[in-house]
Design an enzyme around this catalytic site. Sequence first.
Site, mmCIF file in Angstrom:
data_model
loop_
_atom_site.group_PDB
_atom_site.id
_atom_site.type_symbol
_atom_site.label_atom_id
_atom_site.label_comp_id
_atom_site.label_asym_id
_atom_site.label_seq_id
_atom_site.Cartn_x
_atom_site.Cartn_y
_atom_site.Cartn_z
ATOM 1 N N ARG A 147 0.865 -1.180 0.000
ATOM 2 C CA ARG A 147 0.000 0.000 0.000
ATOM 3 C C ARG A 147 0.903 1.231 0.000
ATOM 4 O O ARG A 147 1.845 1.305 0.803
ATOM 5 C CB ARG A 147 -0.863 -0.032 1.258
ATOM 6 N N TYR A 159 -3.188 11.710 6.064
ATOM 7 C CA TYR A 159 -3.345 10.342 6.557
ATOM 8 C C TYR A 159 -2.278 9.421 5.964
ATOM 9 O O TYR A 159 -1.949 9.510 4.788
ATOM 10 C CB TYR A 159 -4.736 9.800 6.174
ATOM 11 N N ASP A 210 -5.140 3.869 0.169
ATOM 12 C CA ASP A 210 -6.265 4.153 1.075
ATOM 13 C C ASP A 210 -6.609 5.636 1.022
ATOM 14 O O ASP A 210 -5.747 6.487 1.267
ATOM 15 C CB ASP A 210 -5.854 3.766 2.510
ATOM 16 N N HIS A 212 -9.192 6.881 2.821
ATOM 17 C CA HIS A 212 -9.654 7.176 4.183
ATOM 18 C C HIS A 212 -10.897 8.069 4.206
ATOM 19 O O HIS A 212 -10.962 9.061 4.948
ATOM 20 C CB HIS A 212 -8.510 7.780 5.017
ATOM 21 N N GLU A 236 -9.130 2.102 -1.479
ATOM 22 C CA GLU A 236 -9.890 1.784 -0.267
ATOM 23 C C GLU A 236 -10.602 3.011 0.269
ATOM 24 O O GLU A 236 -10.035 4.115 0.268
ATOM 25 C CB GLU A 236 -8.880 1.270 0.770
ATOM 26 N N GLU A 262 -13.747 -1.158 6.831
ATOM 27 C CA GLU A 262 -13.033 -1.353 8.099
ATOM 28 C C GLU A 262 -13.809 -0.784 9.283
ATOM 29 O O GLU A 262 -13.566 -1.187 10.417
ATOM 30 C CB GLU A 262 -11.612 -0.771 8.034
ATOM 31 N N ARG A 283 -13.588 -4.899 3.807
ATOM 32 C CA ARG A 283 -12.487 -4.677 4.746
ATOM 33 C C ARG A 283 -12.816 -5.038 6.197
ATOM 34 O O ARG A 283 -12.008 -4.835 7.092
ATOM 35 C CB ARG A 283 -12.090 -3.202 4.687
ATOM 36 N N GLU A 339 -4.445 -7.159 5.278
ATOM 37 C CA GLU A 339 -3.541 -6.062 5.650
ATOM 38 C C GLU A 339 -2.642 -6.514 6.798
ATOM 39 O O GLU A 339 -3.102 -7.184 7.726
ATOM 40 C CB GLU A 339 -4.373 -4.855 6.091
ATOM 41 N N TRP A 402 -11.693 12.350 8.923
ATOM 42 C CA TRP A 402 -10.254 12.050 8.988
ATOM 43 C C TRP A 402 -9.997 10.762 8.250
ATOM 44 O O TRP A 402 -10.772 9.823 8.341
ATOM 45 C CB TRP A 402 -9.776 11.924 10.450
HETATM 46 C C1 GCO Z 1 -6.110 1.022 7.531
HETATM 47 C C2 GCO Z 1 -6.831 1.987 8.379
HETATM 48 C C3 GCO Z 1 -6.129 2.438 9.614
HETATM 49 C C4 GCO Z 1 -7.097 3.265 10.469
HETATM 50 C C5 GCO Z 1 -6.967 2.884 11.890
HETATM 51 C C6 GCO Z 1 -7.903 3.674 12.774
HETATM 52 O O1 GCO Z 1 -6.435 0.955 6.367
HETATM 53 O O2 GCO Z 1 -5.269 0.324 8.064
HETATM 54 O O3 GCO Z 1 -7.425 3.003 7.629
HETATM 55 O O4 GCO Z 1 -4.943 3.125 9.336
HETATM 56 O O5 GCO Z 1 -6.889 4.605 10.297
HETATM 57 O O6 GCO Z 1 -7.183 1.526 12.010
HETATM 58 O O7 GCO Z 1 -7.934 3.144 14.051
HETATM 59 MG MG MG Z 2 -8.109 2.047 5.831
#
Ligand code: GCO
Ligand code: MG
Length: 402
Positions: A147, A159, A210, A212, A236, A262, A283, A339, A402
Amino acid sequence: MKIKDAKVYVTCPDRNFVTLKVFTDEGVYGIGDATLNGRELSVVTYLEEYVIPLIIGKDPFQSEDIWQYLYRGEYWRGGAVTMTAIAAVDMALWDIKGKALNVPLYNLLGGKSRFGVMVYGHANGKDMEEAIDEVGKYVDMGYLAVRAQCGIPGLPSTYGVAKEKLFYEPAQKGLPQENIWSSEKYLNFIPILFQKLRDTYGEDVHLLHDVHHRLTPTEAARLGKNLEPYHLFWIEDVVTAEPQEGFRIIREHTTTPLAVGEVFHDIWDTQVLITQQLIDYLRMTVLRGGGLTQMRKVAALAELFHVRTGCHGATDLSPVTMASALHFDISINNFGIQEFMRHTEKTYEVFPHSYSFKDGYMYPGDAPGHGVDFNEDLAKKYPYERAYLPINRKLDGTMWNW
Ligand code: GCO
Ligand code: MG
């Protein structure tokens, strides 16, 4: 066999973890992860005050009925705190079953469907040059999938860019840090990063990214289109999944594979996305996804609609979740990728484990249960420290995801 007692432990070996230990009258115990990043103590109270009294005296082999008791038996069902607590109990029960029967967990889930679990690592850099170098380091470590995240020119921070390259940890002590966001700057830059990555490393390595949850569906469609020549494994969380139908807009415009989930807790969070084939990878992992009991149902639903799994594996999921996910990954047919963010040495000492990484794959190991233990004495040396995830604002100060 009966559940005799259960205890919750909070420890901070470089980051906070909440761990549940379930004891039986036959001496076998099971371990579950109950970590909810940035809101840890809410799950501690929920478990101690409401869940543990309900499971004492029950047969740990009846994990389905216990799951339903904790899910349906709670009128205000669902949500992050409840589902994290249920997942912790469920992981511990499956661990007990494996230990009691002396088999690794994957053998209770249908056995191995593959020899290993392909994982992706996190390469990141404050600028393009550093990000490109970091991807090379992961390729050199044997990763088949990487990634890539990168600082965006004109934005002070974003991020996914870590200080300590192998151990990305966004949660920080003190009040939440503030990031500044611009979709325009981001969208102009990211395709160039991936063009350079393909030019440098060729076609073989799988590349992932990602977003985010920061774009709108139209912006996400543009990103997906612009990245098509570099054929990413996935992009992602390009948008939040509320509304789930938003993914149709993206889907109709790009063939770049989409991953999300996630932050989902419930099979209902996946229903539209899966059954309408709006995503390629899901995820959710064992911790957020209500344990193995629900994750297996989610995977079975996904299998019918060509959706594969891509379990979250960030550092805020303890080695107990990582191990449980590896047993799940290796056993289901529609596994996609896992991951793998490395925990620090301190964390690994508190959680001795039997899983391992070699040449781009992870292996759950053959220890009975999920194969992760918890060193209570060592854990006591690292008391809980409140930490928050960052927040994000647009250039003009507007609060954003975020
Ligand atoms: C990822 C996630 C993490 C999250 C984290 C928040 O893809 O691994 O986005 O980086 O930001 O798990 O607690
Ligand atoms: Mg993520």
